[in-house]
Design a protein around this motif. Structure first.
Motif, PDB file in Angstrom:
ATOM      1  N   GLU A 189      14.648   9.663  12.964  1.00  0.00           N
ATOM      2  CA  GLU A 189      14.069   9.652  11.504  1.00  0.00           C
ATOM      3  C   GLU A 189      13.225   8.476  11.209  1.00  0.00           C
ATOM      4  OE1 GLU A 189      14.602  12.019   9.483  1.00  0.00           O
ATOM      5  OE2 GLU A 189      16.360  13.079  10.483  1.00  0.00           O
ATOM      6  N   ILE A 190      12.020   8.755  10.840  1.00  0.00           N
ATOM      7  CA  ILE A 190      10.942   7.649  10.678  1.00  0.00           C
ATOM      8  C   ILE A 190      10.997   7.214   9.095  1.00  0.00           C
ATOM      9  CG2 ILE A 190       8.531   7.005  10.872  1.00  0.00           C
ATOM     10  CD1 ILE A 190      10.111   7.275  13.391  1.00  0.00           C
ATOM     11  N   THR A 191      11.099   5.735   8.886  1.00  0.00           N
ATOM     12  CA  THR A 191      10.703   5.212   7.873  1.00  0.00           C
ATOM     13  C   THR A 191       9.580   4.043   7.999  1.00  0.00           C
ATOM     14  OG1 THR A 191      12.427   3.583   8.101  1.00  0.00           O
ATOM     15  CG2 THR A 191      12.800   5.603   6.613  1.00  0.00           C
ATOM     16  N   PHE A 192       8.655   4.004   7.043  1.00  0.00           N
ATOM     17  CA  PHE A 192       7.714   2.814   7.327  1.00  0.00           C
ATOM     18  C   PHE A 192       7.210   2.222   5.687  1.00  0.00           C
ATOM     19  CE2 PHE A 192       5.889   7.168   6.160  1.00  0.00           C
ATOM     20  CZ  PHE A 192       4.868   6.672   5.327  1.00  0.00           C
ATOM     21  N   ASP A 193       6.558   1.186   5.707  1.00  0.00           N
ATOM     22  CA  ASP A 193       6.164   0.441   4.518  1.00  0.00           C
ATOM     23  C   ASP A 193       4.684  -0.147   5.006  1.00  0.00           C
ATOM     24  OD1 ASP A 193       8.701   0.112   2.697  1.00  0.00           O
ATOM     25  OD2 ASP A 193       9.291  -0.721   4.649  1.00  0.00           O
ATOM     26  N   SER A 194       3.918   0.002   3.970  1.00  0.00           N
ATOM     27  CA  SER A 194       2.473  -0.506   4.371  1.00  0.00           C
ATOM     28  C   SER A 194       2.062  -1.520   3.427  1.00  0.00           C
ATOM     29  CB  SER A 194       1.642   0.744   4.104  1.00  0.00           C
ATOM     30  OG  SER A 194       1.916   1.478   5.263  1.00  0.00           O
ATOM     31  N   VAL A 195       1.476  -2.422   3.666  1.00  0.00           N
ATOM     32  CA  VAL A 195       0.720  -3.695   2.978  1.00  0.00           C
ATOM     33  C   VAL A 195      -0.592  -3.799   3.100  1.00  0.00           C
ATOM     34  CG1 VAL A 195       1.309  -5.197   4.803  1.00  0.00           C
ATOM     35  CG2 VAL A 195       1.097  -6.046   2.376  1.00  0.00           C
ATOM     36  N   ILE A 196      -1.351  -4.267   2.124  1.00  0.00           N
ATOM     37  CA  ILE A 196      -2.904  -4.694   2.164  1.00  0.00           C
ATOM     38  C   ILE A 196      -2.756  -5.972   3.061  1.00  0.00           C
ATOM     39  CG2 ILE A 196      -4.985  -4.978   0.988  1.00  0.00           C
ATOM     40  CD1 ILE A 196      -3.661  -3.336  -1.106  1.00  0.00           C
TER      41      ILE A 196
ATOM     42  N   ALA B 132       0.644  -1.240  -0.032  1.00  0.00           N
ATOM     43  CA  ALA B 132       0.071  -0.035   0.148  1.00  0.00           C
ATOM     44  C   ALA B 132       0.838   1.375  -0.125  1.00  0.00           C
ATOM     45  CB  ALA B 132      -0.907  -0.022   1.134  1.00  0.00           C
ATOM     46  N   ALA B 133       1.940   1.260   0.664  1.00  0.00           N
ATOM     47  CA  ALA B 133       2.932   2.064   0.600  1.00  0.00           C
ATOM     48  C   ALA B 133       4.357   1.476   0.739  1.00  0.00           C
ATOM     49  CB  ALA B 133       2.777   3.144   1.686  1.00  0.00           C
ATOM     50  N   VAL B 134       5.429   2.207  -0.087  1.00  0.00           N
ATOM     51  CA  VAL B 134       6.704   1.573  -0.190  1.00  0.00           C
ATOM     52  C   VAL B 134       7.663   2.646   0.234  1.00  0.00           C
ATOM     53  CG1 VAL B 134       8.412   0.379  -1.462  1.00  0.00           C
ATOM     54  CG2 VAL B 134       6.004  -0.126  -2.020  1.00  0.00           C
ATOM     55  N   THR B 135       8.740   2.113   1.206  1.00  0.00           N
ATOM     56  CA  THR B 135       9.855   3.103   1.377  1.00  0.00           C
ATOM     57  C   THR B 135       9.203   4.643   2.132  1.00  0.00           C
ATOM     58  OG1 THR B 135      10.194   3.861  -0.812  1.00  0.00           O
ATOM     59  CG2 THR B 135      11.657   1.725   0.065  1.00  0.00           C
ATOM     60  N   GLY B 136       8.169   4.542   2.623  1.00  0.00           N
ATOM     61  CA  GLY B 136       7.699   5.909   3.031  1.00  0.00           C
ATOM     62  C   GLY B 136       8.586   6.452   3.944  1.00  0.00           C
ATOM     63  N   VAL B 137       8.843   7.691   3.931  1.00  0.00           N
ATOM     64  CA  VAL B 137       9.724   8.569   5.080  1.00  0.00           C
ATOM     65  C   VAL B 137       8.846   9.545   5.696  1.00  0.00           C
ATOM     66  CG1 VAL B 137      11.622  10.060   5.119  1.00  0.00           C
ATOM     67  CG2 VAL B 137      11.629   8.207   3.517  1.00  0.00           C
ATOM     68  N   GLY B 138       8.953   9.605   7.069  1.00  0.00           N
ATOM     69  CA  GLY B 138       8.380  10.616   7.710  1.00  0.00           C
ATOM     70  C   GLY B 138       8.764  11.931   7.433  1.00  0.00           C
ATOM     71  N   LYS B 139       7.594  12.969   7.375  1.00  0.00           N
ATOM     72  CA  LYS B 139       8.131  14.212   6.810  1.00  0.00           C
ATOM     73  C   LYS B 139       8.662  15.090   7.702  1.00  0.00           C
ATOM     74  CE  LYS B 139       4.776  15.126   3.130  1.00  0.00           C
ATOM     75  NZ  LYS B 139       3.580  15.747   2.436  1.00  0.00           N
ATOM     76  N   ASP B 140       8.815  14.680   9.059  1.00  0.00           N
ATOM     77  CA  ASP B 140       9.596  15.332  10.156  1.00  0.00           C
ATOM     78  C   ASP B 140       9.944  14.142  11.134  1.00  0.00           C
ATOM     79  OD1 ASP B 140       8.950  18.335   9.638  1.00  0.00           O
ATOM     80  OD2 ASP B 140       6.851  17.464   9.671  1.00  0.00           O
TER      81      ASP B 140
END
Length: 304
Positions: free
Chosen positions: A115-122, A23-31
């Motif tokens: 520093e925040i990163t994230f991935d989302s999956v269905i 659902a989202a790949v290699t997301g990076v927190g904006k702050d």
């Protein structure tokens, strides 16, 4: 949503094929995690725990999703699969959406500067469900949140995409009844005769409205009435947008009307668009029947 059962099964299978897709790949927190946002959160929640302040502060665990939010501009890492899934549901008539619940798991505290990163999956798409809101599908996404590459927590978010159920039309609500008592009964008797009666103290001759059992000026309990001419001006007003009370259809204007006799009355301003009502606008009294029992005085706006 009115297809035959085998068509439903085929459609459900198409939806299930999206399980496990990103659902989202290699997301990076904006702050980065930061003290001002922690302070805002704690003030909003009324959370005064000392762990969230000072040089060794950590972020409240329930802020986990905050650091992944993209704001109005969104995140560039949103995957096409999630948009495709929502598009399929829209095409099937499931155009409405409501968030139903979330689950979070916390693995390590987050601190200012992380520093925040994230991935989302269905993670899952439910079978076809019928709820009070309507018929549709529950879609669950799982977001893995990392700080410095280390898994810090997991956030599951569930929505219902549904076709809104048809609701039977309710009978139109009656307007609330005015409170009539021994102090104001004469006023409402006058309204029934299409007369707007103003009390007048028989001792000092002062006019008063609303009706009272005695004179505020001289204290005399004796009074008679005079009939208002019906001419007046808008002294002040508000436009009601929310909340929508039964039997009322917002937006509408409620005015404080200064009558030619010098007293003021609260009533609706009618006959002009609500956004054209202005202070000083001339108005003229009229009586409107709202049902078999209820007649109310309202004020018609007079074009300049």
């Amino acid at each position: 949503m009115s297809a035959e059962p085998d068509v439903h099964e085929e459609f459900d299978a198409r939806l299930k094929a999206y399980e496990g897709r990103p659902a989202a790949v290699t997301g990076v927190g904006k702050d980065p995690v930061n003290a001002p946002m922690i302070r805002h959160w704690c003030e909003a929640m009324g959370d005064t725990h000392p762990a969230y302040t000072g040089p060794d502060a950590v972020a409240p665990p329930t802020m986990l999703q905050v650091w992944t939010m993209g704001g109005l501009s969104g995140h560039p890492g949103r995957a096409a699969a999630y948009d495709e899934l929502l598009g399929l549901l829209d095409e099937a008539g499931c155009t409405a959406v409501v968030a139903t619940d979330c689950e979070q798991e916390y693995l390590r505290p987050l601190r200012p500067g992380d520093e925040i990163t994230f991935d989302s999956v269905i993670e899952s798409v439910s079978d076809r469900k019928t709820t009070k809101l309507g018929t549709g599908y529950f879609v669950t996404t799982r977001t893995d949140v990392r700080a410095g590459g280390e898994l810090a927590g997991t956030h599951r978010f569930r929505i219902l995409k549904y076709a809104p159920a048809r609701r039977p039309e309710k009978p139109r609500e009656r307007r609330p009844r005015p409170v009539v008592n021994r102090d104001n009964a004469g006023f409402w008797e006058g309204v029934a005769r299409h007369e707007l009666l103003i009390q007048r103290c028989t001792a000092c001759r002062a006019l008063r409205f609303p009706w009272l059992p005695g004179c505020n000026g001289c204290g005399s309990p004796d009074w008679d009435t005079v009939e208002a001419s019906g001419e007046g001006t808008v002294y002040s007003y508000v436009v009601m947008h929310h909340p929508p009370f039964p039997a009322f259809e917002p937006p509408y204007a409620v005015g404080l009307i200064e009558l030619a006799e010098g007293v003021r009355i609260v009533s609706n301003v009618v006959g002009v668009p609500y956004d054209k009502v202005r202070i000083g606008m001339p108005v003229r009294l009229e009586f409107r029947r709202y049902d078999e029992e209820l007649v109310l005085p309202v004020f018609q706006g007079v074009a300049p």
